[in-house]
Design a protein around this motif. Structure first.
Motif, mmCIF file in Angstrom:
data_model
loop_
_atom_site.group_PDB
_atom_site.id
_atom_site.type_symbol
_atom_site.label_atom_id
_atom_site.label_comp_id
_atom_site.label_asym_id
_atom_site.label_seq_id
_atom_site.Cartn_x
_atom_site.Cartn_y
_atom_site.Cartn_z
ATOM 1 N N GLY A 127 1.161 -1.323 0.247
ATOM 2 C CA GLY A 127 0.282 -0.023 0.102
ATOM 3 C C GLY A 127 0.928 1.255 -0.340
ATOM 4 O O GLY A 127 2.326 1.104 -0.476
ATOM 5 N N TYR A 128 0.782 2.603 -0.509
ATOM 6 C CA TYR A 128 0.750 3.796 -0.307
ATOM 7 C C TYR A 128 0.231 5.141 -0.328
ATOM 8 O O TYR A 128 -1.467 5.074 -0.217
ATOM 9 C CB TYR A 128 1.470 3.752 -1.746
ATOM 10 N N ILE A 129 1.217 6.190 1.204
ATOM 11 C CA ILE A 129 0.624 6.941 1.375
ATOM 12 C C ILE A 129 1.567 8.412 1.702
ATOM 13 O O ILE A 129 2.585 8.055 1.634
ATOM 14 C CB ILE A 129 1.134 6.209 3.348
ATOM 15 N N VAL A 130 0.423 9.066 1.259
ATOM 16 C CA VAL A 130 1.187 10.154 0.705
ATOM 17 C C VAL A 130 0.190 11.392 0.951
ATOM 18 O O VAL A 130 -0.801 10.874 1.655
ATOM 19 C CB VAL A 130 1.583 10.191 -1.162
ATOM 20 N N ARG A 131 1.329 12.652 1.634
ATOM 21 C CA ARG A 131 0.361 13.809 1.997
ATOM 22 C C ARG A 131 -0.480 14.363 0.371
ATOM 23 O O ARG A 131 -1.677 14.178 0.773
ATOM 24 C CB ARG A 131 0.803 14.937 2.747
ATOM 25 N N ASP A 132 0.366 14.646 -0.627
ATOM 26 C CA ASP A 132 -0.072 15.967 -1.475
ATOM 27 C C ASP A 132 0.329 15.236 -2.909
ATOM 28 O O ASP A 132 1.100 15.511 -3.305
ATOM 29 C CB ASP A 132 0.856 17.028 -1.265
ATOM 30 N N PRO A 133 -0.226 14.375 -3.048
ATOM 31 C CA PRO A 133 0.249 13.498 -4.548
ATOM 32 C C PRO A 133 0.099 14.892 -5.807
ATOM 33 O O PRO A 133 -0.756 15.986 -5.561
ATOM 34 C CB PRO A 133 -1.201 12.852 -5.010
ATOM 35 N N SER A 134 1.004 14.741 -6.728
ATOM 36 C CA SER A 134 1.064 15.874 -7.567
ATOM 37 C C SER A 134 -0.187 15.603 -9.097
ATOM 38 O O SER A 134 -0.869 15.008 -9.018
ATOM 39 C CB SER A 134 2.417 15.968 -8.204
ATOM 40 N N ARG A 135 -0.410 16.814 -9.188
ATOM 41 C CA ARG A 135 -1.661 16.799 -9.725
ATOM 42 C C ARG A 135 -0.952 17.055 -11.329
ATOM 43 O O ARG A 135 -1.727 16.429 -12.364
ATOM 44 C CB ARG A 135 -2.459 17.578 -10.004
ATOM 45 N N VAL A 136 -0.110 16.817 -11.596
ATOM 46 C CA VAL A 136 0.555 17.423 -13.176
ATOM 47 C C VAL A 136 2.264 16.696 -12.801
ATOM 48 O O VAL A 136 2.559 16.460 -11.833
ATOM 49 C CB VAL A 136 1.007 19.271 -12.863
ATOM 50 N N VAL A 137 2.274 15.737 -13.670
ATOM 51 C CA VAL A 137 3.862 15.421 -14.421
ATOM 52 C C VAL A 137 4.197 16.387 -15.233
ATOM 53 O O VAL A 137 3.582 15.822 -16.009
ATOM 54 C CB VAL A 137 3.509 14.375 -14.668
ATOM 55 N N SER A 138 5.556 16.766 -14.429
ATOM 56 C CA SER A 138 6.204 17.615 -15.659
ATOM 57 C C SER A 138 7.456 17.491 -15.787
ATOM 58 O O SER A 138 8.327 17.387 -15.885
ATOM 59 C CB SER A 138 6.037 18.563 -14.085
ATOM 60 N N ASN A 139 8.050 15.479 -16.180
ATOM 61 C CA ASN A 139 9.298 15.312 -15.882
ATOM 62 C C ASN A 139 8.368 14.861 -17.805
ATOM 63 O O ASN A 139 8.694 13.587 -17.971
ATOM 64 C CB ASN A 139 10.153 14.114 -15.164
ATOM 65 N N TRP A 140 9.754 14.579 -18.771
ATOM 66 C CA TRP A 140 10.164 14.938 -19.695
ATOM 67 C C TRP A 140 10.549 13.310 -19.871
ATOM 68 O O TRP A 140 10.039 12.675 -21.157
ATOM 69 C CB TRP A 140 11.037 15.302 -20.730
ATOM 70 N N ARG A 141 10.768 12.596 -19.032
ATOM 71 C CA ARG A 141 10.970 11.532 -19.515
ATOM 72 C C ARG A 141 9.594 10.401 -18.874
ATOM 73 O O ARG A 141 9.347 9.071 -18.942
ATOM 74 C CB ARG A 141 12.117 10.745 -18.529
ATOM 75 N N ALA A 142 8.363 10.809 -18.520
ATOM 76 C CA ALA A 142 7.586 10.704 -17.924
ATOM 77 C C ALA A 142 6.521 9.767 -19.140
ATOM 78 O O ALA A 142 6.553 9.731 -20.400
ATOM 79 C CB ALA A 142 7.245 11.293 -17.132
ATOM 80 N N ASP A 143 5.970 8.333 -18.872
ATOM 81 C CA ASP A 143 5.267 7.676 -20.067
ATOM 82 C C ASP A 143 4.314 7.983 -18.716
ATOM 83 O O ASP A 143 2.845 7.300 -19.624
ATOM 84 C CB ASP A 143 5.852 6.143 -19.757
ATOM 85 N N GLN A 144 3.986 8.231 -17.620
ATOM 86 C CA GLN A 144 1.861 7.820 -17.370
ATOM 87 C C GLN A 144 2.428 8.529 -16.070
ATOM 88 O O GLN A 144 3.324 8.585 -15.289
ATOM 89 C CB GLN A 144 1.671 6.454 -17.528
#
Length: 388
Positions: free
Chosen positions: A84-101
């Motif tokens: 499972g995974y716990i985060v406080r503030d997940p980013s709504r925007v993916v801003s890296n040129w290497r990202a696939d998803q």
């Protein structure tokens, strides 16, 4: 790339009855595991795909997670392994040129139930005080389950102590990575949850890396005519891995050079006759200070372990199982935990942390060179004895 997060409810329930209400993140449903925190400010993709985290619900202490998304180049294994995974503030925007998803999409694709929008600092401080404990994330419809029933499910989940999880993360058949540069020979790697960066670092030192299933026998290791043996990181309790300890004793009896990291360090300790124990809340993150007693240098290192070896920190001592003199080679400076072992009379050593450290830091990468030097020296010594 913009992610639209679910507004569905989710709740984190700890075995002591503590509850934190937030929002569903990733897959919806119910997941159970040991709740632990990781202190890295970066490298969440490597954390999620590290097989050592199998059976654990990972909390990121860094408040903002997901801004670089997920890519196809950085995974440490074939899937996300966290329970499972716990985060406080997940980013709504993916801003890296290497990202696939996006990270959220990756969690959904691998069926990982998560929660966001809770006070992760409060949970971390609670775990530091009370110790790692079992927990559950209930999201979507599962968030509406009766509170007493949620707590019952959490308390009936297996504890990490006593669990052998190697079979769930290991390869089912041998996999070979060719050596780079001048070839030294075949290296037998026992896959207890090995990371791709480890394989790459070993191949870069001239080893033809044979990643072997965790249930391989000593005859199976001998069959590839290895110049050395390596035990990887992995999840679970070393006290529940008696077969791997006996296998390692066979390796040491054969006189093969040995290097172990993380879980491999704990198994070397047990093979030498030492005990292991569970840490209150473990070491997880990429900012752990460790003293290399041989050089006097302090390294910033990457860790993921909830168990440790029990051994005297000063001087050398005799192996209870007859492998000569042993010394603690590395010590954690936050809490004086054993972070490395070195055998003085046989060619074997290990560290409790990750010298491959994808996403950094790279202070301990020299340990792969130290292993290479040990293997070459052993080969040269054997050749000299044969020519005498």
């Amino acid at each position: 790339m913009t992610t639209l997060f679910s507004s569905d409810p989710a709740v984190l329930v700890l075995e002591d009855g503590t509850r934190h209400v937030g929002r569903a993140y990733g897959a919806h449903g119910t997941t159970l595991g040991e709740v632990v925190f990781a202190t890295g400010m970066t490298g969440y993709q490597e954390t999620l795909t590290d097989p050592s985290y199998a059976g654990q619900i990972v909390l990121q202490t860094a408040p903002h997670i997901g801004n670089t998304g997920m890519n196809s180049e950085d995974p440490e294994s074939r899937r996300i392994w966290v329970s499972g995974y716990i985060v406080r503030d997940p980013s709504r925007v993916v801003s890296n040129w290497r990202a696939d998803q996006s990270l959220d999409d990756a969690l959904v694709n691998d069926g990982v139930v998560g929660i966001s929008g809770i006070d992760t600092r409060a949970v971390t401080r609670h775990i530091r005080s009370a110790g790692s404990m079992r927990g559950g994330i209930f999201s979507g419809e599962a968030a509406g389950i009766d509170e007493d029933e949620q707590l019952r499910l959490v308390r009936e989940a297996p504890e990490m102590a006593g669990q052998n999880l190697s079979a769930s993360v290991s390869v089912s058949a041998a996999e070979v990575t060719p050596a780079q540069g001048e070839r030294i020979g075949n290296l037998a790697v026992l896959d207890l949850g090995v990371k791709q960066a480890t394989i790459d670092n070993l191949a870069a030192r001239g080893f033809e890396v044979h990643v072997l299933p965790q249930d391989v026998t000593i005859e199976g290791i001998r069959a590839i005519d290895p110049v050395a043996v390596f035990y990887s990181n992995g999840p679970g309790d070393p006290a529940a891995s008696g077969d791997h300890v006996e296998l390692l004793r066979g390796v040491l009896d054969d006189g093969l050079p040995f290097f172990g990291i993380c879980f491999g360090n704990q198994l070397l300790g047990r093979a030498l006759g030492l005990d292991t124990y569970k840490l209150p809340f473990g070491h997880r993150g990429i900012n752990q200070p460790v003293l290399d007693k041989q050089t006097g240098r302090v390294e910033i290192t990457a860790h993921n372990h909830g168990f440790a070896v029990k051994a005297p920190l000063e001087g050398s001592f005799d192996s209870p199982h007859g492998y000569g003199r042993i010394e603690v080679s590395h010590v954690g400076l936050n809490d004086q935990v054993v972070e490395g072992l070195r055998a003085l009379d046989i060619p074997a050593f290990s560290v409790q942390y990750h010298p491959e450290a994808s996403a950094g830091p790279h202070d301990a990468n020299y340990l792969f060179d130290r292993f290479r030097d040990l293997v070459l020296a052993t080969i040269a010594g054997t050749a000299q004895e044969n020519n005498a």
